[in-house]
Design an enzyme around this catalytic site. Sequence first.
Site, mmCIF file in Angstrom:
data_model
loop_
_atom_site.group_PDB
_atom_site.id
_atom_site.type_symbol
_atom_site.label_atom_id
_atom_site.label_comp_id
_atom_site.label_asym_id
_atom_site.label_seq_id
_atom_site.Cartn_x
_atom_site.Cartn_y
_atom_site.Cartn_z
ATOM 1 C CG PHE A 1 -0.197 0.079 2.544
ATOM 2 C CD1 PHE A 1 0.372 1.251 3.020
ATOM 3 C CD2 PHE A 1 -0.082 -1.059 3.332
ATOM 4 C CE1 PHE A 1 1.045 1.304 4.227
ATOM 5 C CE2 PHE A 1 0.586 -1.024 4.551
ATOM 6 C CZ PHE A 1 1.153 0.162 4.994
ATOM 7 C CG HIS B 1 5.816 -7.442 8.830
ATOM 8 N ND1 HIS B 1 5.120 -8.581 9.128
ATOM 9 C CD2 HIS B 1 5.437 -7.085 7.580
ATOM 10 C CE1 HIS B 1 4.341 -8.908 8.107
ATOM 11 N NE2 HIS B 1 4.513 -8.010 7.161
ATOM 12 N N PRO C 1 2.708 -1.464 10.458
ATOM 13 C CG PRO C 1 2.576 -2.272 8.273
ATOM 14 C CD PRO C 1 3.527 -2.104 9.421
ATOM 15 N N GLY C 2 -0.930 -1.555 10.551
ATOM 16 C CA GLY C 2 -2.062 -2.383 10.937
ATOM 17 C C GLY C 2 -2.752 -2.948 9.710
ATOM 18 C CB SER C 3 -5.661 -3.438 8.268
ATOM 19 O OG SER C 3 -6.631 -2.649 8.940
ATOM 20 C CG ASN D 1 8.544 -11.387 5.087
ATOM 21 O OD1 ASN D 1 8.391 -11.562 6.291
ATOM 22 N ND2 ASN D 1 7.540 -11.322 4.247
ATOM 23 C CB ALA E 1 -2.258 -6.265 12.248
ATOM 24 N N GLY E 2 -0.832 -8.841 11.025
ATOM 25 C CA GLY E 2 -1.017 -10.245 10.681
ATOM 26 C C GLY E 2 -2.488 -10.552 10.417
ATOM 27 C CE LYS F 1 -4.400 -2.510 1.128
ATOM 28 N NZ LYS F 1 -3.443 -3.371 1.807
#
Length: 257
Positions: free
Chosen positions: A22, A185, A161-163, A130, A187-188, A255
């Site tokens: 993003f 890194h 970051p979250g989302s 990663n 929220a997952g 996005k």
Amino acid sequence: MDLGHSPKWRQQLGSLGGGNHFIELCLDEEERVWMFLHSGSRGVGNKIAQKHIKAAQRLMRTFWVQLPDDDLAYLPEGTPEFDAYLRDLAWAQRFAWLNREEMMDRFSRLLGEWVGQPVEETERINCHHNYTVKERHYGRTVWLTRKGAVRADEGVKALIPGSMGTASYVVEGRGFAPGLRSAPHGAGRRFSRNQARKRFSADDLDARMDGIVYRPGDAFVDEIPDAYKDIDVVMADAEPLVTVLHKLRQVMNVKGT
């Protein structure tokens, strides 16, 4: 390195990519403006990984190593294949770094054009996740893989970051040894992309994105904030790992498709 298997890598430099990548315009707790983005080594990184996974699988067969699954194949340190992988890995990490720098330069230039004056940057944070690196931990030199994690050495700044519709954080590492000087890194995910598409609709996404400029439609339903874990809970759990410097909220989200 043979890049013949990824002929578009030159065009990918400076491009965002899809999935959870993003570009965002955010405001912090003092209404200061932050330009925020998430992207990596793009398609060429995946091509490099696939190339070396196949090399590892061939090597296992050559050495008669019996594995329960081919995906567990590995490259022994000291082999030419291992050295070749590290060279390509370093290239991909550098590509990812420069990719983000190029996108941020373009973002800064375009934002300046939109507001009518050049953007004055006071700080830029560019961090990997990663990736693999050789480090010292508990008196031993080891290869550390930060999968879904960022470096959080004492005093080192990072981004979590979250989302696309929740908060993101600017943090500083505490160098917490039991956590291998690392931090999450992001929220997952709570739900896979397929599960998210079954559970939520474009209308659900639009409701979650109230007050944030974004591109609506079905294309990004799998990125709905509900598909991710609560970033505030994640940050509370990460308290031993990092110190929170700023909490950001989005005003615009872009996005990649």
